[in-house]
Design a protein around this motif. Structure first.
Motif, short mmCIF file in Angstrom:
data_model
loop_
_atom_site.label_atom_id
_atom_site.label_comp_id
_atom_site.label_asym_id
_atom_site.label_seq_id
_atom_site.Cartn_x
_atom_site.Cartn_y
_atom_site.Cartn_z
N PHE A 146 0.81 -1.21 0.00
CA PHE A 146 0.00 0.00 0.00
C PHE A 146 0.85 1.26 0.00
CE2 PHE A 146 -3.75 -2.48 0.67
CZ PHE A 146 -4.74 -1.68 0.14
N GLY A 147 2.00 1.24 0.58
CA GLY A 147 2.80 2.44 0.46
C GLY A 147 3.64 2.77 1.66
N SER A 148 4.33 3.91 1.54
CA SER A 148 5.24 4.37 2.57
C SER A 148 4.89 5.81 2.94
CB SER A 148 6.68 4.31 2.05
OG SER A 148 7.00 3.00 1.63
N PHE A 149 5.05 6.12 4.22
CA PHE A 149 4.76 7.45 4.73
C PHE A 149 6.05 8.05 5.28
CE2 PHE A 149 0.91 5.01 4.80
CZ PHE A 149 -0.07 5.89 4.35
N VAL A 150 6.43 9.20 4.74
CA VAL A 150 7.67 9.86 5.14
C VAL A 150 7.35 10.98 6.11
CG1 VAL A 150 9.74 11.04 4.34
CG2 VAL A 150 8.65 9.33 2.87
N LEU A 151 7.95 10.94 7.29
CA LEU A 151 7.75 11.99 8.28
C LEU A 151 8.81 13.08 8.09
CD1 LEU A 151 6.33 9.43 9.50
CD2 LEU A 151 6.77 10.45 11.73
N LYS A 152 8.45 14.30 8.42
CA LYS A 152 9.41 15.40 8.23
C LYS A 152 10.66 15.13 9.05
CE LYS A 152 7.22 18.50 11.63
NZ LYS A 152 6.53 19.80 11.80
N LYS A 153 11.77 15.67 8.57
CA LYS A 153 13.08 15.32 9.10
C LYS A 153 13.22 15.56 10.60
CE LYS A 153 17.96 15.81 7.87
NZ LYS A 153 18.89 16.45 6.92
N GLU A 154 12.70 16.69 11.08
CA GLU A 154 12.87 17.05 12.49
C GLU A 154 11.66 16.68 13.35
OE1 GLU A 154 13.93 21.14 12.61
OE2 GLU A 154 15.86 20.83 11.63
N THR A 155 10.87 15.72 12.89
CA THR A 155 9.67 15.35 13.63
C THR A 155 9.98 14.88 15.05
OG1 THR A 155 7.68 13.96 13.61
CG2 THR A 155 9.71 12.94 12.84
N THR A 156 9.08 15.26 15.97
CA THR A 156 9.14 14.71 17.33
C THR A 156 7.87 13.92 17.61
OG1 THR A 156 8.19 16.78 18.20
CG2 THR A 156 10.60 16.57 18.23
N PHE A 157 7.22 13.49 16.54
CA PHE A 157 5.98 12.73 16.63
C PHE A 157 6.18 11.53 17.55
CE2 PHE A 157 2.97 9.61 14.50
CZ PHE A 157 1.80 10.22 14.94
N TYR A 158 5.43 11.52 18.66
CA TYR A 158 5.55 10.48 19.69
C TYR A 158 7.00 10.22 20.06
CZ TYR A 158 0.63 9.71 20.12
OH TYR A 158 -0.70 9.88 20.41
N GLN A 159 7.73 11.33 20.16
CA GLN A 159 9.14 11.30 20.58
C GLN A 159 9.97 10.31 19.76
OE1 GLN A 159 6.57 11.20 23.25
NE2 GLN A 159 6.72 13.38 22.76
N ARG A 160 9.55 10.12 18.51
CA ARG A 160 10.29 9.31 17.54
C ARG A 160 10.40 7.83 17.95
NH1 ARG A 160 13.18 12.77 13.91
NH2 ARG A 160 14.51 11.01 13.33
N ARG A 161 9.48 7.35 18.77
CA ARG A 161 9.50 5.93 19.17
C ARG A 161 8.89 5.09 18.05
NH1 ARG A 161 6.77 6.28 24.97
NH2 ARG A 161 5.76 8.00 23.90
N ALA A 162 9.67 4.17 17.53
CA ALA A 162 9.29 3.42 16.34
C ALA A 162 7.97 2.68 16.51
CB ALA A 162 10.41 2.43 15.97
N SER A 163 7.80 1.97 17.64
CA SER A 163 6.58 1.16 17.82
C SER A 163 5.34 2.04 17.87
CB SER A 163 6.69 0.32 19.09
OG SER A 163 6.88 1.15 20.23
N LYS A 164 5.45 3.20 18.52
CA LYS A 164 4.31 4.12 18.60
C LYS A 164 3.96 4.64 17.20
CE LYS A 164 3.37 5.17 23.11
NZ LYS A 164 2.05 5.36 23.71
N ILE A 165 4.99 5.08 16.49
CA ILE A 165 4.76 5.69 15.17
C ILE A 165 4.13 4.70 14.21
CG2 ILE A 165 5.92 6.67 13.14
CD1 ILE A 165 7.98 7.86 15.12
N LEU A 166 4.73 3.49 14.10
CA LEU A 166 4.22 2.54 13.12
C LEU A 166 2.82 2.04 13.49
CD1 LEU A 166 4.33 -0.80 13.93
CD2 LEU A 166 6.75 -0.27 14.02
N SER A 167 2.55 1.89 14.80
CA SER A 167 1.23 1.38 15.20
C SER A 167 0.14 2.43 15.01
CB SER A 167 1.25 0.90 16.66
OG SER A 167 1.63 1.92 17.55
N ILE A 168 0.45 3.70 15.30
CA ILE A 168 -0.54 4.76 15.11
C ILE A 168 -0.88 4.92 13.63
CG2 ILE A 168 -0.84 7.28 15.20
CD1 ILE A 168 0.62 7.20 17.91
N ILE A 169 0.13 4.93 12.80
CA ILE A 169 -0.12 5.13 11.36
C ILE A 169 -0.89 3.96 10.77
CG2 ILE A 169 1.02 5.30 9.10
CD1 ILE A 169 3.08 7.14 10.39
N VAL A 170 -0.50 2.72 11.12
CA VAL A 170 -1.21 1.58 10.55
C VAL A 170 -2.62 1.47 11.11
CG1 VAL A 170 -0.56 -0.27 12.19
CG2 VAL A 170 -0.86 -0.81 9.78
#
Length: 522
Positions: free
Chosen positions: A69-93
């Motif tokens: 389905f695709g890839s989502f690129v976050l802005k370079k200086e993002t602090t989205f969920y403090q850059r925690r991989a599990s949080k980011i991938l689970s929220i987006i999916v």
């Protein structure tokens, strides 16, 4: 080396030394919202939670797989969920899954969505703009290659070939040969096919001017805002494409030239997969994101909405029925913990696949089941959840984890029951919070008694949460998934249901299936 029990005692002692004095849970989330996790003797289990921060300046890409389905690129200086991989991938999916189900009828008005969709996701750290550029080029090249092959395959199948025969015809063929096959046998010029098939889709933010109001003289007042648009471009990894969208360069930077020299094999080295330790209990805990707003928008009852909790429980039952490796689940508020059996090899124990598949399916199920529990309501925004995987090495520690969650259920429910009674009696939220500050269990019970409420007489689901597991049907003798509201802190529950935490076969047996061949856990 110290014994496991000695290590466990040290963890508990170290945690107590590092933990601040207990705090009151926040009531702002309202009905179905997990407020602050309560401090208790069981809270040492948080020591087993590993942080998975993607360090700056890595660019974060979240890849979702259903059928690419695709890839989502976050802005370079993002602090989205403090850059925690599990949080980011689970929220987006999760949001993707909920939105997919929500929008289904827009695109398939005559079709019912009978099976909830589930997607996997992973975080890919791109160490530089060159790596990101090469990654995008790789994914678009894969799109073209796969589409050309599949177009040829299904044209051959529809012409009368079996799928096996079609694959044999295409075996070893190059791009030019496939193009010739399409043109000579079917009169199709591949380049005339829709761009969306050949090149994929890019969702890009652009800046637009919106009219927000009109002045007295009739002239419009405009404000800039960001808007997402879909574009189909031949090459999204070139400077020319990048320059057309200023927002990309502002958030990420400029692209380089000559990127075609980077091979996919190099890029795959950035797709690190964290695998969970063998022979440990895996817990996937999911939490609703911004559920205080979701509760308010949908008018959930305060302090507990029985239908909303039953919806969560129904989704949990479905997950136990669909994932046989999940042997127990515990839920309270907008939170659920799913326990995978100790010997599970689900997705080869890859953390990102496990957490994303469970969060994705739960989110899809939540939207699909919504009308069963709220037939008169349409939610304004799709609900979504975050999640994480944690490993616990023994059943003792796993039970302490579950006890921690049930203690938290009681503390938060008692507090919120008091809080909303005070608010409904005329106090402001700030006044109610101030009244409860520093109060203990007994004091809260006395406050409830003033309103004629015996806390222990409140519905047991509110006080103890929900436990979901396989049990014997008394009539048929077959296994079925049940929901019970019971004390899982006391040992009696586990003695009555010994199968739940039954230790799996030894690791050697897990790795050597019945064929007597060693299973490669990769």
């Amino acid at each position: 080396m110290s014994s496991p029990k000695a290590q466990l005692k040290k963890r508990k002692r170290d945690f107590k030394l590092s933990t601040a004095v207990g705090r009151q849970p926040s009531p702002s989330a309202g009905v179905v919202s997990a407020s602050g996790m309560a401090n208790s003797k069981y809270e040492y289990v948080k020591c087993f939670e590993a942080e998975d921060e993607v360090m700056y300046p890595n660019i974060i890409v979240v890849q979702i797989d259903g059928r690419e389905f695709g890839s989502f690129v976050l802005k370079k200086e993002t602090t989205f969920y403090q850059r925690r991989a599990s949080k980011i991938l689970s929220i987006i999916v999760s949001f993707f899954s909920s939105t997919f189900v929500t929008k289904w009828k827009e695109f398939f008005s005559q079709k019912e969505l009978s099976v909830p969709p589930s997607f996997h996701s992973r975080v890919i750290s791109c160490a530089s703009m060159e790596v990101l550029q090469a990654y995008l080029l790789w994914r678009q090249t894969e799109c073209h290659t796969s589409n050309l092959y599949n177009t040829c395959l299904w044209k051959l199948v529809f012409s009368g070939k079996s799928e096996k025969e079609a694959k044999e015809i295409l075996k070893g063929t190059q791009k030019q040969e496939k193009n010739e096959l399409l043109f000579q046998q079917f009169g199709i010029n591949y380049k005339d096919l829709p761009q969306i098939f050949r090149q994929g889709s890019c969702a890009i933010k652009i800046k637009v001017e919106d009219i927000v109001k009109y002045r007295e003289n009739g002239t419009p007042v405009k404000r800039p805002r960001k808007k997402a648009v879909i574009v189909h471009s031949e090459n999204i990894a070139t400077k020319g494409f990048w320059k057309n969208y200023s927002f990309l360069t502002e958030e990420l930077g400029l692209l380089a030239e000559g990127i075609n020299k980077i091979k996919p094999e190099y890029l795959r080295s950035f797709q690190f997969e964290s695998k969970l330790m063998l022979s440990t209990w895996i817990v996937v805990r999911i939490d609703g994101c911004h559920f205080h707003r979701f509760c308010e928008d949908n008018g959930f009852q305060k302090p507990n909405d029985e239908q909303a909790l039953n919806l969560m429980n129904s989704c949990a039952v479905s997950l136990l029925e669909m994932f046989k490796d999940i042997i127990f689940a515990y839920g309270v508020s907008d939170e659920y913990s799913f326990v995978l059996k100790k010997g599970s090899l689900l997705y080869q124990r890859r953390s990102s696949e496990i957490v994303s598949a469970i969060v994705s399916l739960f989110s899809s199920m939540y939207v699909m089941k919504w009308k069963e529990f709220f037939p008169e309501k349409e939610f304004k925004e799709p609900p979504y959840f975050d999640g994480r995987c944690v490993c616990y090495p023994s059943s003792e520690i796993l039970r302490d984890y579950l006890a921690w969650r049930q203690v938290d259920c009681h503390i938060n429910n008692q507090y919120n029951t008091c809080f909303w009674l005070l608010v409904k009696s005329g106090k402001s939220r700030a006044e109610a919070q101030s009244s409860l500050k520093g109060t203990q269990t007994q004091e809260k019970n006395e406050l409830l008694a003033q309103f004629g409420i015996d806390y222990n007489a409140l519905p047991i689901m509110f006080r103890m949460g929900s436990s979901v597991f396989q049990d014997k049907d008394e009539l048929t003798g077959n296994d079925k998934v049940v929901v019970e509201h019971c004390n899982i802190i006391d040992t009696s529950f586990w003695k009555e249901h010994p199968r739940i935490l039954d230790e799996e076969e030894p690791l050697l047996t897990i790795l050597r299936p019945h064929s007597n061949k060693m299973l490669r856990v990769s």
